[in-house]
Design an enzyme around this catalytic site. Structure first.
Site, PDB file in Angstrom:
ATOM      1  N   HIS A 196      -2.913 117.797 -15.955  1.00 38.07           N
ATOM      2  CA  HIS A 196      -3.727 117.993 -16.363  1.00 38.07           C
ATOM      3  C   HIS A 196      -4.874 116.982 -16.473  1.00 38.07           C
ATOM      4  O   HIS A 196      -5.772 117.194 -17.536  1.00 38.07           O
ATOM      5  CB  HIS A 196      -3.614 117.029 -18.092  1.00 38.07           C
ATOM      6  CG  HIS A 196      -3.417 117.837 -19.264  1.00 38.07           C
ATOM      7  ND1 HIS A 196      -2.912 119.069 -19.054  1.00 38.07           N
ATOM      8  CD2 HIS A 196      -3.701 117.381 -20.087  1.00 38.07           C
ATOM      9  CE1 HIS A 196      -3.478 119.359 -20.610  1.00 38.07           C
ATOM     10  NE2 HIS A 196      -4.044 118.104 -21.155  1.00 38.07           N
ATOM     11  N   HIS A 212      -3.900 111.709 -21.372  1.00 33.28           N
ATOM     12  CA  HIS A 212      -4.292 112.791 -20.893  1.00 33.28           C
ATOM     13  C   HIS A 212      -5.647 112.308 -19.883  1.00 33.28           C
ATOM     14  O   HIS A 212      -6.379 111.725 -19.262  1.00 33.28           O
ATOM     15  CB  HIS A 212      -5.436 113.028 -22.038  1.00 33.28           C
ATOM     16  CG  HIS A 212      -4.829 114.745 -23.188  1.00 33.28           C
ATOM     17  ND1 HIS A 212      -3.829 113.697 -23.740  1.00 33.28           N
ATOM     18  CD2 HIS A 212      -5.152 115.373 -22.743  1.00 33.28           C
ATOM     19  CE1 HIS A 212      -4.023 115.545 -24.059  1.00 33.28           C
ATOM     20  NE2 HIS A 212      -4.574 116.385 -23.938  1.00 33.28           N
ATOM     21  N   SER A 227      -4.765 109.259 -24.981  1.00 33.37           N
ATOM     22  CA  SER A 227      -6.345 109.215 -24.465  1.00 33.37           C
ATOM     23  C   SER A 227      -5.827 108.320 -23.377  1.00 33.37           C
ATOM     24  O   SER A 227      -5.985 107.264 -24.090  1.00 33.37           O
ATOM     25  CB  SER A 227      -7.043 109.346 -25.009  1.00 33.37           C
ATOM     26  OG  SER A 227      -8.510 109.294 -25.178  1.00 33.37           O
ATOM     27  N   GLU A 272       3.242 120.310 -24.044  1.00 32.62           N
ATOM     28  CA  GLU A 272       1.780 118.596 -24.433  1.00 32.62           C
ATOM     29  C   GLU A 272       2.993 118.286 -24.613  1.00 32.62           C
ATOM     30  O   GLU A 272       2.718 117.747 -26.534  1.00 32.62           O
ATOM     31  CB  GLU A 272       0.083 118.658 -24.330  1.00 32.62           C
ATOM     32  CG  GLU A 272       0.066 119.211 -23.241  1.00 32.62           C
ATOM     33  CD  GLU A 272      -1.096 119.446 -23.795  1.00 32.62           C
ATOM     34  OE1 GLU A 272      -2.205 117.687 -23.810  1.00 32.62           O
ATOM     35  OE2 GLU A 272      -2.409 120.031 -23.312  1.00 32.62           O
ATOM     36  N   TYR A 275       1.111 122.274 -27.251  1.00 34.59           N
ATOM     37  CA  TYR A 275       1.622 120.757 -27.645  1.00 34.59           C
ATOM     38  C   TYR A 275       2.956 121.569 -28.276  1.00 34.59           C
ATOM     39  O   TYR A 275       3.146 121.931 -28.983  1.00 34.59           O
ATOM     40  CB  TYR A 275       0.911 120.529 -28.484  1.00 34.59           C
ATOM     41  CG  TYR A 275      -0.317 119.651 -28.190  1.00 34.59           C
ATOM     42  CD1 TYR A 275      -1.680 120.027 -27.820  1.00 34.59           C
ATOM     43  CD2 TYR A 275      -0.599 118.002 -27.721  1.00 34.59           C
ATOM     44  CE1 TYR A 275      -2.736 120.555 -27.527  1.00 34.59           C
ATOM     45  CE2 TYR A 275      -2.203 117.919 -27.845  1.00 34.59           C
ATOM     46  CZ  TYR A 275      -2.696 119.138 -27.316  1.00 34.59           C
ATOM     47  OH  TYR A 275      -3.904 118.781 -26.141  1.00 34.59           O
TER      48      TYR A 275
END
Ligand SMILES: *[C@@H]1O[C@H](CO)[C@@H](O)[C@H](O)[C@H]1NC(C)=O
Ligand SMILES: *[C@@H]1O[C@H](CO)[C@@H](O)[C@H](O)[C@H]1NC(C)=O
Ligand SMILES: *[C@@H]1O[C@H](CO)[C@@H](O)[C@H](O)[C@H]1NC(C)=O
Ligand SMILES: *[C@@H]1O[C@H](CO)[C@@H](O)[C@H](O)[C@H]1NC(C)=O
Length: 726
Positions: free
Chosen positions: A128, A238, A288, A487, A530
């Site tokens: 990713h 991520h 994140s 995701e 997602y």
């Protein structure tokens, strides 16, 4: 007395030692499998191609900070070597249909042992990273922000994957597998807390954090000499540490982690040569790496709103997540490097304690299943008996708003009635006339999602998005790997892993009397956006708006994997039945990226000539730089080689000590005169952080020029004057 006591304590010592040896025997008594690990370079064109991930059209490559790799792991049943699977981790935004098809075709063409790798047992998982060249996606929507399908970019990934499988096959030997877990401190943060809070309180209360902080490590150890061959890790974060204005190719935080781990074990006496460390992505959806939270860069000193990630002006424009070293930008010891380092430190500590804290895999059987499922109005039952369905793919309005890691598709602007700004993008000019009005059935099916782009019903000039997705599970011993095409968010991943765990345990397919271990890897095989929970879907933040097949997307994957769990049983050779196959768009895809026309040096100069020499001496910590007369790096990707090196003078001999795979050595290409075809290349070595010792060094550039008219490609080199690092 003394003698007696002494001998008694000696006896005690002996007993303790024997018991300890027995215990360690029990611990180490994993079953033996055939295992292989391999790595190869997949770095595509590093300049003139937009990066894939942030969907920012202006994020076009200008150089290289770190090479990209495919890392392959083969696991086979030692008694029945045809029962095997292949898990490939690639430093790209996702595993996808086109690259996976290319890999499958390549392996089939190799024949022999490779022909046994098929749809059923090959999984391609992206790390990713949002900092690699695009142009390899199978579907139109993901081709638009990168100006289409680029054959060179696609082929580099496919060829590198195949080479990594060859390397893994060459290392195939008997060995054991051990699983360990640990916690990564400050490696991720939730970026959609408002949606997460929609999940039931009791469920949330059963977890310490709103992101998964557990890292799972699978260690590969060969039996012949007891040496470690490699490790495969799963941890969700991520690949968005580097900003959306970074134009240097990198594997982002997981690329950093993998390189650090491989370098650490390359010097380890207990490791076999060619130790491979892969950092698989996991339930990454709402995580994140910007671990300091989401802040408004508008001088207000405020955090962004929890509900909508907006700031004082009511928009998301100024809301940015902050990594640990966010002020530093993407150079040197950046946030990206630091989040990579944190994952490496955790993985190394878990790996180093596998012998004492790990769980050896038991049960000799290796199995897998794979099929494609059409998500257009796929009807199934929830565990409580309620009948529900998924929908043709569609993207909601919040998709356009993007996230605090970076905007969504740059051609969409909120308040623009959702329509793309065609002037900005040749691609939109070509395809914007086919924007579809969703059918009433689709609107009803998508429920809470206001439809911005009805991509699942858009088939012209070729399909925009997958409606037919991969469903796959892999198993070795008591370990089951869920291969997720999308995701999955934190809570989706937890529910999915729990559902598969419970089904494995109840059915006994992973063995009786042994606790199943379940991991989730993705985005893989066919990138399909997602996967939020039904509760998160109702909130329609970015992740919900990008959950393409509607509210029941996640439960559908759980139904499809759990219903077919018996295909993982020992000795099972069947596969779920297969209806529609996904389209192969490789031959019909548009491309708006021009090739290299030709290269020429500037007048009176020659290729590789040094235009700016480094100084004679630098203090350690300084950045050393040289500029050369260059040529377009797209002429030769130098896969497995390098565009840049630092050579050190050792005993009167120049020896290469750094290559362009090294984080602190960067390669920058600059077009100077388009008509003449002249360009420069600058190499920069950031010695702060690099840790290089004092010594005498030089910078070395490796290029390839394209001759006008004949088009032949010629290699050349450029070498700077030497300098000392003191
Ligand atoms: C989750 O997100 C909220 C809001 O951004 C933040 O305050 C909190 O620290 C985060 N928690 C975790 C565990 O990531
Ligand atoms: C890149 O983006 C980051 C985050 O938005 C910003 O802080 C930085 O100044 C930008 N860098 C350049 C060179 O524009
Ligand atoms: C999946 O849905 C089907 C109905 O299509 C149902 O028969 C089955 O029990 C469901 N499986 C699971 C594991 O929930
Ligand atoms: C079954 O579960 C779904 C999802 O949690 C829920 O929406 C539905 O109301 C439940 N149905 C029944 C009959 O409990």
């Amino acid at each position: 007395m003394r003698v007696f006591r002494a001998s008694r304590s000696l006896a005690t010592v002996v007993v303790v030692v024997v018991v300890a040896a027995m215990l360690s025997c029990v611990r180490a008594a994993g079953d033996t499998y055939l295992i292989g690990v391999g790595k190869a370079d997949i770095t595509g064109p590093v300049v003139e191609i937009p990066f894939h991930g942030y969907a920012v059209l202006s994020q076009v490559g200008t150089g290289l900070r770190q090479r990209l790799y495919a890392r392959s792991f083969i696991i086979a049943d030692a008694a029945n070597p045809a029962d095997k699977f292949l898990y490939i981790v690639v430093d790209t935004q996702a595993g996808d249909t086109a690259t996976r098809l290319g890999v499958l075709e390549g392996l089939k063409a190799l024949g022999g042992d490779y022909a046994g790798f098929t749809q059923k047992n090959v999984a391609v998982i992206g790390t990713h990273s949002h900092s690699g060249p695009g142009g390899w996606h199978n579907y139109l929507l993901h081709q638009i922000p990168v100006l289409g399908f680029n054959k060179q970019s696609y082929q580099a990934i496919v060829d590198g994957c195949i080479q990594s499988v060859k390397n893994a096959q060459a290392s195939l030997t008997k060995g054991t597998l051990t699983v360990g877990t640990g916690t990564v401190q400050d490696g991720n943060i939730n970026r959609s807390q408002w949606a997460y809070l929609a999940n039931p309180q009791a469920e949330r209360d059963s977890y310490a954090s709103s992101t998964d902080t557990t890292m799972t490590v699978l260690g590969f150890k060969r039996s012949s000499d007891g040496k470690n061959m490699g490790m495969l890790t799963w941890y969700p974060v991520h690949g968005t540490s580097a900003y959306n204005n970074n134009t240097y190719v990198t594997g982002d935080n997981k690329g950093v982690a993998a390189t650090m781990t491989e370098q650490a074990y390359a010097q380890d006496a207990n490791s076999a040569p060619g130790f491979v460390a892969a950092y698989s992505q996991a339930n990454v959806g709402d995580t994140s790496p910007r671990v300091l939270g989401q802040w408004c860069d508008d001088g207000s000193g405020q955090q962004c709103s929890l509900e909508a990630s907006t700031c004082a002006d009511g928009t998301v424009t100024n809301c940015n997540g902050r990594g640990p070293f966010f002020e530093k930008g993407d150079q040197g010891l950046s946030s990206c490097y630091e989040i990579g380092r944190r994952q490496h430190v955790a993985a190394k500590s878990i790996f180093d304690s596998l012998a004492t804290n790990g769980t050896p895999l038991v049960g000799t059987s290796v199995n897998s299943f794979h099929f494609f499922n059409d998500m257009r109005y796929f009807q199934f039952q929830l565990p409580n008996g309620t009948a529900v369905q998924t929908c043709p793919a569609a993207l909601g309005y919040s998709f356009a708003a993007g996230t605090s890691d970076g905007p969504g598709v740059s051609d969409f602007k909120q308040g623009d009635a959702g329509l793309p700004n065609a002037q900005n993008n040749v691609f939109w000019q070509a395809v914007s006339n086919v924007i579809q009005t969703p059918s009433a059935q689709q609107v009803a099916c998508q429920g809470a999602k206001p439809i911005l782009l009805d991509v699942g019903e858009m088939m012209a000039p070729y399909p925009w998005i997958p409606n037919i997705v991969d469903v796959q599970l892999l198993r070795v011993g008591q370990l089951v790997m869920i291969v997720s095409p999308g995701e999955a968010t934190t809570m989706t991943g937890r529910r999915w892993k729990a559902a598969v765990h419970d089904a494995a345990k109840t059915s006994g397919v992973t063995g009786t009397g042994v606790e199943p271990i379940v991991v989730l890897g993705g985005p893989a095989n066919s990138y399909s956006g997602y996967i939020v929970t039904p509760e998160e879907y109702e909130v329609q933040r970015y992740e919900g708006a990008s959950t393409m097949y509607g509210k029941w997307t996640g439960p559908a994957y759980m139904n499809l994997t759990v219903s077919n769990i018996n295909y993982l049983a020992a000795g099972n050779t069947g596969s779920p039945s297969q209806t529609l196959l996904p389209p192969d768009n490789r031959g019909v895809s548009l491309s708006f990226i021009a090739g290299v026309v030709y290269d020429n040096p500037a007048l009176g100069k020659s290729f590789g000539q040094v235009l700016t020499q480094p100084a004679g001496s630098y203090a350690r910590g300084a950045t050393v730089k040289a500029v050369f007369q260059g040529a377009n790096p797209r002429n030769n990707l130098r896969l497995g080689g390098t565009f840049a090196a630092v050579d050190q003078l050792v005993n009167g001999q120049w020896t290469q000590v750094r290559s362009d795979a090294d984080w602190f050595l960067t390669y920058t290409w600059t077009r100077v005169d388009g008509l003449l075809g002249s360009s420069t290349v600058s190499l920069a070595w950031e010695t702060a952080g690099d840790g290089a010792p004092a010594g005498t060094y030089r910078l070395h550039y490796y290029g390839d020029s394209k001759t006008p008219i004949t088009g032949s490609i010629k290699a050349f080199e450029g070498v700077s004057s030497s300098f000392t690092l003191v």
